[in-house]
Design an enzyme around this catalytic site. Sequence first.
Site, PDB file in Angstrom:
ATOM      1  N   LYS A 178      96.041  -3.432  88.407  1.00  0.00           N
ATOM      2  CA  LYS A 178      95.393  -3.030  87.148  1.00  0.00           C
ATOM      3  C   LYS A 178      94.018  -3.702  87.040  1.00  0.00           C
ATOM      4  O   LYS A 178      93.853  -4.861  87.405  1.00  0.00           O
ATOM      5  CB  LYS A 178      96.278  -3.374  85.947  1.00  0.00           C
ATOM      6  CG  LYS A 178      97.552  -2.501  85.944  1.00  0.00           C
ATOM      7  CD  LYS A 178      98.332  -2.613  84.663  1.00  0.00           C
ATOM      8  CE  LYS A 178      99.657  -1.897  84.763  1.00  0.00           C
ATOM      9  NZ  LYS A 178      99.707  -0.581  84.147  1.00  0.00           N
ATOM     10  N   GLU A 212     106.943  -1.575  75.947  1.00  0.00           N
ATOM     11  CA  GLU A 212     106.869  -0.134  76.203  1.00  0.00           C
ATOM     12  C   GLU A 212     107.453   0.611  75.012  1.00  0.00           C
ATOM     13  O   GLU A 212     108.476   0.200  74.463  1.00  0.00           O
ATOM     14  CB  GLU A 212     107.664   0.227  77.449  1.00  0.00           C
ATOM     15  CG  GLU A 212     107.091  -0.361  78.714  1.00  0.00           C
ATOM     16  CD  GLU A 212     107.817   0.164  79.932  1.00  0.00           C
ATOM     17  OE1 GLU A 212     107.395   1.200  80.459  1.00  0.00           O
ATOM     18  OE2 GLU A 212     108.813  -0.454  80.335  1.00  0.00           O
ATOM     19  N   HIS A 236     106.689  -7.847  87.684  1.00  0.00           N
ATOM     20  CA  HIS A 236     105.447  -7.715  86.920  1.00  0.00           C
ATOM     21  C   HIS A 236     105.120  -8.961  86.095  1.00  0.00           C
ATOM     22  O   HIS A 236     104.012  -9.498  86.150  1.00  0.00           O
ATOM     23  CB  HIS A 236     105.517  -6.519  85.963  1.00  0.00           C
ATOM     24  CG  HIS A 236     105.787  -5.210  86.650  1.00  0.00           C
ATOM     25  ND1 HIS A 236     105.333  -4.916  87.907  1.00  0.00           N
ATOM     26  CD2 HIS A 236     106.460  -4.105  86.244  1.00  0.00           C
ATOM     27  CE1 HIS A 236     105.719  -3.691  88.243  1.00  0.00           C
ATOM     28  NE2 HIS A 236     106.410  -3.185  87.244  1.00  0.00           N
ATOM     29  N   LYS A 336     111.873  -2.113  76.416  1.00  0.00           N
ATOM     30  CA  LYS A 336     111.652  -0.679  76.220  1.00  0.00           C
ATOM     31  C   LYS A 336     111.925  -0.364  74.745  1.00  0.00           C
ATOM     32  O   LYS A 336     112.607  -1.120  74.064  1.00  0.00           O
ATOM     33  CB  LYS A 336     112.595   0.133  77.099  1.00  0.00           C
ATOM     34  CG  LYS A 336     112.366  -0.137  78.589  1.00  0.00           C
ATOM     35  CD  LYS A 336     112.461   1.125  79.401  1.00  0.00           C
ATOM     36  CE  LYS A 336     112.245   0.875  80.874  1.00  0.00           C
ATOM     37  NZ  LYS A 336     110.867   0.804  81.308  1.00  0.00           N
TER      38      LYS A 336
HETATM   39  C1  BG6 Z   1     107.797   0.148  86.541  1.00  0.00           C
HETATM   40  C2  BG6 Z   1     109.164   0.060  85.930  1.00  0.00           C
HETATM   41  O1  BG6 Z   1     107.666  -0.768  87.599  1.00  0.00           O
HETATM   42  O2  BG6 Z   1     106.814  -0.157  85.561  1.00  0.00           O
HETATM   43  C3  BG6 Z   1     109.282   0.985  84.736  1.00  0.00           C
HETATM   44  O3  BG6 Z   1     110.132   0.426  86.906  1.00  0.00           O
HETATM   45  C4  BG6 Z   1     108.164   0.732  83.749  1.00  0.00           C
HETATM   46  O4  BG6 Z   1     110.546   0.809  84.092  1.00  0.00           O
HETATM   47  C5  BG6 Z   1     106.815   0.748  84.461  1.00  0.00           C
HETATM   48  O5  BG6 Z   1     108.222   1.750  82.768  1.00  0.00           O
HETATM   49  C6  BG6 Z   1     105.707   0.334  83.525  1.00  0.00           C
HETATM   50  O6  BG6 Z   1     104.471   0.507  84.172  1.00  0.00           O
HETATM   51  P1  BG6 Z   1     103.146   0.805  83.352  1.00  0.00           P
HETATM   52  O7  BG6 Z   1     102.048   0.716  84.357  1.00  0.00           O
HETATM   53  O8  BG6 Z   1     103.335   2.170  82.771  1.00  0.00           O
HETATM   54  O9  BG6 Z   1     103.078  -0.254  82.310  1.00  0.00           O
END
Ligand code: BG6
Length: 485
Positions: A178, A212, A236, A336
């Site tokens: 990113k 999210e 992440h 989520k």
């Molecule tokens: C992915 C996960 O690695 O990252 C997902 O498996 C998640 O569950 C996604 O929704 C989120 O990525 P971003 O870039 O949309 O924040």
Amino acid sequence: MNEPIDILLFGGRGDLTQRKLIPSLFQLHKKGSLAPDSRIIGLSRSGISSEEYCEILFNALEEYAPKCVGTEEQWSNFTQRVSFLTLDGNSRDDFIKLSQILEEQQSRHRLFYLATQPSLYVHICRNLAENNLITGDSRVILEKPIGQDLKTAQEINRQVSTWFSEEQTYRIDHYLGKETVQNLLILRFANSMFESQWNNHYIDHIQITIAEKIGVGTRGSFFEQVGTMRDMVQNHLLQLLCIIAMEPPYSSSPDAIRDEKLKVLKALKPIKDEALQKNVVRGQYGQSANETEKLKAYRNEEDVPTDSNMETFVALKAEVDNWRWSGVPFYLRTGKRMATGLCEIVVEYKKIPHSIFSSFNSSSIPNKLVIRLQPDESIKLRICEKRMGPGMNIQPTELNLNPDQNANDPPPTAYERLLHDAINANATLFMRRDELEAAWQWVDPIIEDWNQNNRIPEMYPAGSWGPAASTLLLAKDGRLWNEMS
Ligand code: BG6
């Protein structure tokens, strides 16, 4: 211009390929970053033709990445590179067909992207090796999560390493691709003013949030095997923590950076004994409380058992046990179906020791550096300033440290950047084997505690900021999550 390359997409009909990989490769094509003869070969069990495959990809492009749709001519040029091969991972004949296609261009680099279930990685690599498809300059990209725990991750790494050297193995964590993460490296290591205060003398605590708005959607069965700890925290969140906490590397070479990230992972204080309950929150979303926007509970999502105890939310307090960070908590949180979708890192500085402005208690407004990765990428520094006019009135204000953003030329997406790097054999933003294993080692005891002690996740209403225990995690230390302060 780089050399022609053959890019093989295992899981070629999957979600990731359609939503992220093809739009990113199309962007690279439009920007002229793919050598003219490079080929993209989609592989999966479905028996479709290359024409049908391209049609499916185009529909997905329109749906998931409408901003990437270029002109008809651009797409039609792109499809000249794209073909599809039906491949069953157990069929020797299918691998023979694949080797015939690859042998048409024997001397090229090959990039194998494994966008399949991790349980197939070893199997695919073995088949590639047995059919002599791995050349000296081939590379393999492994999607996360690699393994279910340290033991299974080590086993995948061990087996894959019999066919691909560490230099040929690219473990992807798209958060590292990113734009703001790149910018964070520049902010930290190209400016002396931040680095000199980047320690426990000046910083009170750090928060990293990936919230999210979406639920698990159609990925219920995947999520049931994984959960938020393995899906988001082990990779992440810990990678972002590493970028924030690492020491200045001696250069920007892949190993210099990865060595420093590894040291952070090794310095993470193990969470054990009473800290397992005190410093970790496990949550699951229930139905939304809001009557106007009715959102389903996780247990009512497709392919999720109605008595599931899988977590969709994790908050925890981590400590980096080293000279620089001793005493500075890192609060990590992800979930989520949260109130909003955002990813941000908040560096909260210590309060001033004494306020000389009696009219206003400026010590209650500490400086804050807020690094927003999404939805809008920005870096803001909160300071106190004088309110214009008579008297000595103080107000907080935000200094915008955003880089110039040209709307006509947006930065590459994370997958575009990482695919570009993998094509050009730059592994800086990919995880090394020891990093991945160190992350599992830290996370494993928490998951074991949940399993062994049957820790039931605390429910939170869909569309909220998570369970009450998450607020409490900071409140116990006299602190608040950023959205509350
Ligand atoms: C992915 C996960 O690695 O990252 C997902 O498996 C998640 O569950 C996604 O929704 C989120 O990525 P971003 O870039 O949309 O924040």
